[in-house]
Design a protein around this motif. Structure first.
Motif: not given
Length: 162
Positions: A23-29, A53-56, A82-86, A90-96
């Motif tokens: 699991q990878i949570v991204t923000w402007w990565t 799984h990536v949560w953008d 898989n790449l999901q667009a939020s 949501l931040g790191f915790g909620k994204g995970n």
């Protein structure tokens, strides 16, 4: 004397049969950050056991497209990618947590997008997890600066993981 703490200790059969949700949570990565992270995962001995799984959290179509392109270049290397667009950051915790709701593997690896795994790091972590039923989590060492927390100098056990 405990073999779990010898460098290079590996449980080949257990690892080969262990599915891992990465699991990878991204923000402007940047694409370069993702490519470096994925290069470390590509070095894993059993990449077809990895479900990436990536949560953008970027909430920007251009940033999302750049991540999608970087991921598409290596998608066939893994069991799933898989790449999901939020809809919002949501931040790191909620994204995970959002990614956990869709995971199916027996193991979960949470990674920051700026991480770079050393060769054998994932095998070593799984080896410890598979051979220590008392372990609730396994944390990677961090370089160039170790996380400032207390841990046992021989067993490396700690009361919490970052």
């Amino acid at each position: 004397t405990d073999p779990r703490f010898r460098p290079g200790y590996i449980d080949a059969d257990g690892i080969a049969n262990s599915r891992v949700d990465v699991q990878i949570v991204t923000w402007w990565t940047t694409p370069q950050q993702l490519e470096r992270l994925l290069a470390g995962l590509k070095g894993y001995r059993h990449p077809q056991q990895l479900h990436v799984h990536v949560w953008d959290n970027s909430v920007d179509t251009h940033a999302h497209r750049q991540q999608a392109d970087a991921l598409a270049a290596v998608a066939t290397r893994f069991a799933a990618l898989n790449l999901q667009a939020s809809p919002r950051n949501l931040g790191f915790g909620k994204g995970n947590n959002a990614l956990l709701a869709h995971g199916t593997a027996e193991w979960v690896l949470l990674l920051n997008p700026d991480a770079a795994l050393d060769p054998g790091a994932l095998e070593q972590a799984l080896s410890v997890a598979l051979n220590d039923p008392a372990a609730g989590a396994v944390e990677f060492r961090q370089r160039p600066y170790e996380h400032p927390k207390d841990y046992h100098p021989i067993t490396l056990e700690t009361g919490w993981v970052s």
